[in-house]
Design an enzyme around this catalytic site. Structure first.
Site, short mmCIF file in Angstrom:
data_model
loop_
_atom_site.label_atom_id
_atom_site.label_comp_id
_atom_site.label_asym_id
_atom_site.label_seq_id
_atom_site.Cartn_x
_atom_site.Cartn_y
_atom_site.Cartn_z
CG HIS A 133 44.25 -4.81 24.43
ND1 HIS A 133 45.08 -3.78 24.03
CD2 HIS A 133 43.03 -4.51 23.93
CE1 HIS A 133 44.38 -2.91 23.31
NE2 HIS A 133 43.13 -3.32 23.24
CG HIS A 163 41.97 1.03 25.57
ND1 HIS A 163 41.18 1.66 24.64
CD2 HIS A 163 42.17 -0.21 25.09
CE1 HIS A 163 40.86 0.83 23.66
NE2 HIS A 163 41.45 -0.33 23.91
CG ASP A 172 65.79 -1.90 36.32
OD1 ASP A 172 66.96 -2.19 36.03
OD2 ASP A 172 65.48 -1.24 37.33
CG HIS A 229 44.24 -0.17 19.23
ND1 HIS A 229 43.93 -1.37 18.61
CD2 HIS A 229 43.57 -0.18 20.39
CE1 HIS A 229 43.09 -2.05 19.38
NE2 HIS A 229 42.86 -1.35 20.46
CE1 TYR A 238 65.79 -4.73 42.33
CE2 TYR A 238 64.31 -6.53 41.78
CZ TYR A 238 64.52 -5.28 42.31
OH TYR A 238 63.46 -4.57 42.81
#
Lengths: 246, 246, 246, 246
Positions: free
Chosen positions: B102, B104, B127, B178, B236
């Site tokens: 998580h 910001h 991609d 958020h 790839y």
């Protein structure tokens, strides 16, 4: 090992992509071409290209892959960049270029994603690109299904042919919905052009958000600037030794 | 000390959040899960998560907190991240994921604050994310009052269920008002996805300000790109040893 | 030398302004207050403030200037910051604050120059500012002529009084056509708030350009976030020793 | 070697252009003038300017070029900056200036490319520029054909004459479709002004995107700020020794 000097040049260009922040992760790639080939006859030009998905930091000249213009591997144990077929097609169609650099640099990619050419809004642009930086058409569903990577080269070439653009005077392009390709006489010049293209894209982006006139600066100014750097009577930089390569 | 290896992985992911500039101060957090648990039976999976409000610079593996999937502390003297209940709910509902990050990060948070999904405007996005990056609904007042953190996980899961999105193909989400959450098979992959999500968010932000078409690139292009990286016939990177973990 | 410890704190806050890139050149300034004064009676609080136009790099604690709350110099041979009268007025009117930082940080200044409050668009904001970051009215011509610097403080105080804002819950402000001021219980907390204000301003700027809803997130969300960090039952960070200073 | 001290000052200003990120590659240039000349009589002022297209990193004082005010080379083996004729014209027309810096700094160039003056939106601007930063008219086709570089100087001078602007109070300008020029009493002050101009341009750009009022802050505020830094009763910084050079 074939083409040691060209391998070092291509590796340098690749490392410059990272050092100049032109592509995060392993997105970018670079290549160079030896048009004369090993026997110097020009019958089998050779391309040196970075391998696919290998970290820049640990790459050595030996990791690079040598192919012919059809993309057949001539030397190298790693898989070449997945964009190889775009590079080889550009080398076949643009005989004056010696190096190609593909990046996902931030501002040039934003223009590419917006499917808009970069207008020539100032002399910084005019010094390096002779007119707007063109944007391709999107690939059709058929082109994607048939040969996606090669046809990425095809839409670039088609765009240059449509308006009879000169790849020497316009050393880069935006592939719609994808990202920029830049080129030059050598891998080092290609990465320099990729960097300048990003700078031009950034300036233009900031200018357009200030509502800059989209038709750009008058043609007589851009022409003057381009010619003073690239024309036969260039006045920029120090005089070149006439024996310098063109 | 339990799960030393996983502790190191989670600590590494946390430090990467700071090193890549994905969260100022102590905003970000990461976790990993050992789905088999100590006895290898899978009856008690264990989560390793960073402690709350501790500086990245001074954190050691011993500072991390081990909990079960209900959020009960199994080992650790520090209080776990205040977002623990979001992490455990995602591990319960998305059985294929092994790590969560998580942040910001600046541009992904801007999209989250604007309550807008990130459209797939180019191949850089295609991609890594199979379609737009979704944005949740806001939590209701009842959900906030009842269990804010756990219900942050609930709105994520609800968003994925609503359109039958696959959390493996779409390894991240924007929580409205958020910030983003990203995940992967491991903590290291989760932080890589958090970083790519930020890059995609930045490119899209710049493109939208140039009035990029909001419906994004044609589906046949994004499908091709996603499959060439993740499909059964991926072209790839270097070929994987078939004995590699999936 | 008076107040050695507070001098070091104020110097640290000043250096942080530069280290965090919150003000180019010598634009920023910081101060701290000892409310009890030398004799501990509280009858003569003392302010420590940076000198005017001195390079951060070469500043030492001895260069700082000590004044009383009327701005009379008590100790120091250099001229105090030209913003001294704003600082002393804020200390007189906001008795709960112990440090002030003034910056010209880029995004907060952009909002100040646009004369717009920063709406609370997300939880990053709600964690630190209890509601929008307010913007002052412009000074009148009379206020400029009479006492420009002191009246910069007056418009800040007037703005807080008008809506009965609490300077502890809203630890900063935008002065219209000028730049931000932030404060806290100490100089160190003031610079932390100045930095968070800049981060919030940057996130909000990017969000507004994506047409984020200007009324911001629901009040029940921002209230929850603010209380979980600052309320009596805060759940963020590690538990504090009850003997800690408030 | 003539003018060793001035050569070092000009070299320093050039290196500052790079160190402060004001121009990529070799785009920028700087110069200084010794108005008294070698014999101290003032009959032959001498200009020191950087050579054209030489890397900043490897430049030494001996590489700089000395010319007279007509642009004739007095000392130096390298070709002078291709912008020499702009510099000499400005020195002839603005007798109070002692150094000039030309950059392609990102935000100032964006305003120049948008052909818009930078409005005075705040006190950061008012502290250094007494009014908006002006933008020139474009050169006409005739001016480009006749003497492009010298006429770049002409459009700058014409712009200042049109509104009777004072080059001491407004130490810089935007050349439409090109980039900024800044100046000062010395090469060091010129590069400081070039840097402040870029900062002002960046703040204004961000403010305008928030729809800041384009007429800017009230005149009584900008006047107060300019006078407190530059007027006869300046209150900013430490008191100057009255024997200091003006």
């Amino acid at each position: 090992m074939l083409l040691e000097s060209l391998r070092r040049e291509v590796l340098y260009a690749n490392q410059e992509i990272a050092r100049r922040g032109l592509a995060p992760h392993t997105f970018g790639n670079s290549s160079g071409i030896d048009r004369l080939g090993i026997d110097g006859s020009g019958t089998q030009p050779l391309v040196v290209i970075k391998p696919s998905g290998v970290d820049y930091a640990s790459m050595t000249p030996a990791d690079l892959v040598v192919t012919d213009l059809a993309g057949n591997i001539v030397e190298g144990s790693l898989r070449p960049s997945s964009d190889l077929d775009t590079h080889t097609l550009l080398y076949r169609e643009f005989p004056a270029i010696g190096g190609i650099v593909h990046t996902h640099s931030e501002f040039a990619t934003a223009w590419a994603q917006a499917c808009r050419p970069i207008p020539c809004l100032g002399t910084t642009h005019a010094d390096y690109f002779h007119g707007p930086v063109p944007v391709t058409e999107p690939l059709t569903a058929e082109e994607v299904a048939e040969a996606y990577v090669r046809n990425t080269g095809s839409v670039i070439v088609r765009r240059f042919r449509r308006d009879q653009l000169d790849p020497v005077a316009i050393p880069g392009v935006l592939v719609a919905g994808h990202a920029p390709f830049a080129w030059g006489r050598s891998p080092a010049e290609a990465v320099e052009h990729a960097d300048l293209l990003e700078f031009i894209a950034r300036l233009a982006w900031r200018s357009i958000l200030l509502h800059a006139p989209e038709n750009g600066i008058p043609n007589y100014v851009s022409e003057h600037h381009y010619q003073r750097k690239h024309g036969p009577r260039a006045t920029y930089g120090q005089p070149k030794d006439p024996s310098d390569l063109p």
